[in-house]
Design a protein around this motif. Structure first.
Motif, PDB file in Angstrom:
ATOM      1  N   GLN A   1       0.820  -1.216   0.000  1.00 45.56           N
ATOM      2  CA  GLN A   1       0.000   0.000   0.000  1.00 45.56           C
ATOM      3  C   GLN A   1       0.850   1.262   0.000  1.00 45.56           C
ATOM      4  OE1 GLN A   1      -2.399  -0.759   3.493  1.00 45.56           O
ATOM      5  NE2 GLN A   1      -4.132  -1.431   2.232  1.00 45.56           N
ATOM      6  N   ARG A   2       1.925   1.259   0.754  1.00 43.99           N
ATOM      7  CA  ARG A   2       2.724   2.474   0.898  1.00 43.99           C
ATOM      8  C   ARG A   2       3.800   2.619  -0.172  1.00 43.99           C
ATOM      9  NH1 ARG A   2       5.993   4.601   6.129  1.00 43.99           N
ATOM     10  NH2 ARG A   2       6.479   6.638   5.273  1.00 43.99           N
ATOM     11  N   PHE A   3       4.401   1.509  -0.600  1.00 40.88           N
ATOM     12  CA  PHE A   3       5.548   1.586  -1.497  1.00 40.88           C
ATOM     13  C   PHE A   3       5.339   0.890  -2.844  1.00 40.88           C
ATOM     14  CE2 PHE A   3       7.109   1.714   2.892  1.00 40.88           C
ATOM     15  CZ  PHE A   3       7.760   2.941   2.883  1.00 40.88           C
ATOM     16  N   GLY A   4       4.247   0.171  -2.999  1.00 37.73           N
ATOM     17  CA  GLY A   4       4.023  -0.574  -4.225  1.00 37.73           C
ATOM     18  C   GLY A   4       3.595   0.258  -5.416  1.00 37.73           C
ATOM     19  N   TRP A   5       3.140   1.470  -5.165  1.00 37.37           N
ATOM     20  CA  TRP A   5       2.632   2.295  -6.263  1.00 37.37           C
ATOM     21  C   TRP A   5       3.706   2.591  -7.307  1.00 37.37           C
ATOM     22  CZ3 TRP A   5       4.852   6.942  -7.336  1.00 37.37           C
ATOM     23  CH2 TRP A   5       5.658   7.506  -6.338  1.00 37.37           C
ATOM     24  N   MET A   6       4.960   2.770  -6.876  1.00 35.17           N
ATOM     25  CA  MET A   6       5.984   3.170  -7.845  1.00 35.17           C
ATOM     26  C   MET A   6       6.343   2.030  -8.810  1.00 35.17           C
ATOM     27  SD  MET A   6       9.678   5.077  -7.414  1.00 35.17           S
ATOM     28  CE  MET A   6       9.044   6.452  -6.496  1.00 35.17           C
ATOM     29  N   PRO A   7       6.632   0.819  -8.325  1.00 39.20           N
ATOM     30  CA  PRO A   7       6.910  -0.237  -9.303  1.00 39.20           C
ATOM     31  C   PRO A   7       5.697  -0.549 -10.188  1.00 39.20           C
ATOM     32  CG  PRO A   7       7.311  -1.033  -7.052  1.00 39.20           C
ATOM     33  CD  PRO A   7       6.899   0.398  -6.958  1.00 39.20           C
ATOM     34  N   ILE A   8       4.505  -0.441  -9.638  1.00 40.27           N
ATOM     35  CA  ILE A   8       3.306  -0.670 -10.457  1.00 40.27           C
ATOM     36  C   ILE A   8       3.201   0.396 -11.538  1.00 40.27           C
ATOM     37  CG2 ILE A   8       0.776  -0.644 -10.413  1.00 40.27           C
ATOM     38  CD1 ILE A   8       1.026  -2.010  -7.607  1.00 40.27           C
ATOM     39  N   ALA A   9       3.464   1.647 -11.190  1.00 40.54           N
ATOM     40  CA  ALA A   9       3.396   2.734 -12.177  1.00 40.54           C
ATOM     41  C   ALA A   9       4.421   2.537 -13.288  1.00 40.54           C
ATOM     42  CB  ALA A   9       3.607   4.086 -11.490  1.00 40.54           C
ATOM     43  N   VAL A  10       5.643   2.128 -12.927  1.00 40.23           N
ATOM     44  CA  VAL A  10       6.675   1.904 -13.951  1.00 40.23           C
ATOM     45  C   VAL A  10       6.294   0.719 -14.829  1.00 40.23           C
ATOM     46  CG1 VAL A  10       9.101   1.297 -14.346  1.00 40.23           C
ATOM     47  CG2 VAL A  10       8.507   2.986 -12.599  1.00 40.23           C
ATOM     48  N   PHE A  11       5.765  -0.338 -14.227  1.00 36.76           N
ATOM     49  CA  PHE A  11       5.347  -1.501 -15.022  1.00 36.76           C
ATOM     50  C   PHE A  11       4.221  -1.113 -15.983  1.00 36.76           C
ATOM     51  CE2 PHE A  11       2.825  -5.343 -15.765  1.00 36.76           C
ATOM     52  CZ  PHE A  11       3.800  -6.139 -16.352  1.00 36.76           C
ATOM     53  N   LEU A  12       3.266  -0.327 -15.520  1.00 36.31           N
ATOM     54  CA  LEU A  12       2.182   0.131 -16.403  1.00 36.31           C
ATOM     55  C   LEU A  12       2.725   1.006 -17.532  1.00 36.31           C
ATOM     56  CD1 LEU A  12      -0.687   0.850 -13.852  1.00 36.31           C
ATOM     57  CD2 LEU A  12      -0.547  -1.033 -15.503  1.00 36.31           C
ATOM     58  N   ALA A  13       3.684   1.877 -17.222  1.00 37.67           N
ATOM     59  CA  ALA A  13       4.300   2.703 -18.268  1.00 37.67           C
ATOM     60  C   ALA A  13       4.978   1.818 -19.304  1.00 37.67           C
ATOM     61  CB  ALA A  13       5.310   3.672 -17.649  1.00 37.67           C
ATOM     62  N   HIS A  14       5.669   0.764 -18.834  1.00 32.83           N
ATOM     63  CA  HIS A  14       6.307  -0.190 -19.749  1.00 32.83           C
ATOM     64  C   HIS A  14       5.261  -0.872 -20.635  1.00 32.83           C
ATOM     65  CE1 HIS A  14       8.114  -3.927 -21.118  1.00 32.83           C
ATOM     66  NE2 HIS A  14       7.220  -4.578 -20.391  1.00 32.83           N
ATOM     67  N   GLU A  15       4.177  -1.336 -20.045  1.00 37.10           N
ATOM     68  CA  GLU A  15       3.141  -2.036 -20.809  1.00 37.10           C
ATOM     69  C   GLU A  15       2.469  -1.111 -21.825  1.00 37.10           C
ATOM     70  OE1 GLU A  15       2.148  -5.430 -20.841  1.00 37.10           O
ATOM     71  OE2 GLU A  15       4.138  -5.471 -19.928  1.00 37.10           O
ATOM     72  N   ILE A  16       2.198   0.128 -21.433  1.00 43.08           N
ATOM     73  CA  ILE A  16       1.615   1.096 -22.366  1.00 43.08           C
ATOM     74  C   ILE A  16       2.587   1.369 -23.506  1.00 43.08           C
ATOM     75  CG2 ILE A  16       0.919   3.518 -22.611  1.00 43.08           C
ATOM     76  CD1 ILE A  16      -0.288   3.218 -19.724  1.00 43.08           C
ATOM     77  N   CYS A  17       3.843   1.555 -23.155  1.00 46.39           N
ATOM     78  CA  CYS A  17       4.863   1.812 -24.176  1.00 46.39           C
ATOM     79  C   CYS A  17       4.983   0.629 -25.130  1.00 46.39           C
ATOM     80  CB  CYS A  17       6.201   2.103 -23.508  1.00 46.39           C
ATOM     81  SG  CYS A  17       7.466   2.612 -24.661  1.00 46.39           S
ATOM     82  N   ALA A  18       4.963  -0.576 -24.596  1.00 44.35           N
ATOM     83  CA  ALA A  18       5.156  -1.778 -25.415  1.00 44.35           C
ATOM     84  C   ALA A  18       3.930  -2.127 -26.248  1.00 44.35           C
ATOM     85  CB  ALA A  18       5.532  -2.957 -24.524  1.00 44.35           C
TER      86      ALA A  18
END
Length: 161
Positions: free
Chosen positions: A14-31
């Motif tokens: 909840q506190r720290f997971g948002w950043m890796p999730i955001a980067v993974f979503l950016a990767h998926e959108i980019c790909a």
């Protein structure tokens, strides 16, 4: 004990997971949405840097959360940074394993060769270091502020100490 571990894990996500999730979503959108890797292949570099930063952020948060809840011994600053560095390196390595597996099982073309793979891992590690430098400075300042006044006086009086 299991409930405490689960609660700490959920709190970490909840506190720290948002950043890796955001980067993974950016990767998926980019790909998969904008075809960014084909249109502009160097986009891979900032995404791996961001991924390393994000996973180091998450790992550091997890170490602190589990330590604060007395589920593991709160490490000193050097140990904390060493754990973050080691696990960030491991995450970069396993990300590349996942890319290799996807290339060989479902026919993606994530890895463009050895230079690309090593560069991706290096960028992930550098992203982690980009988080660790200011974190280390902050931890050092906090350690210095928490040092007992008599320890500081002894160190000033005895430069050999």
């Amino acid at each position: 004990m299991t409930r405490k571990i689960m609660a700490a894990g959920i709190a970490t996500i909840q506190r720290f997971g948002w950043m890796p999730i955001a980067v993974f979503l950016a990767h998926e959108i980019c790909a998969h949405v904008v075809d960014g890797y084909r249109r502009w292949p160097p986009v891979d570099i900032p995404l791996h840097l961001a991924g390393g930063f994000a996973i180091a952020f998450f790992i550091s948060g997890a170490v602190s959360t589990f330590g604060d809840r007395h589920l593991l011994k709160q490490p000193d600053s050097i140990t904390h940074l060493a754990v973050v560095f080691g696990l960030t390196c491991a995450a970069a390595l396993f990300w590349e394993f996942a890319e290799w597996t996807a290339d060989h099982t479902i026919g993606t073309r994530c890895q463009l060769g050895l230079d690309d793979t090593i560069g991706d891992m290096l960028n992930g590690v550098l992203g982690g270091i980009a988080l660790m430098v200011p974190l280390g400075i902050r931890m050092h300042r906090k350690d210095a502020a928490n040092q007992a006044p008599e320890d500081t006086a002894r160190k000033l009086a005895d430069p050999q100490h």
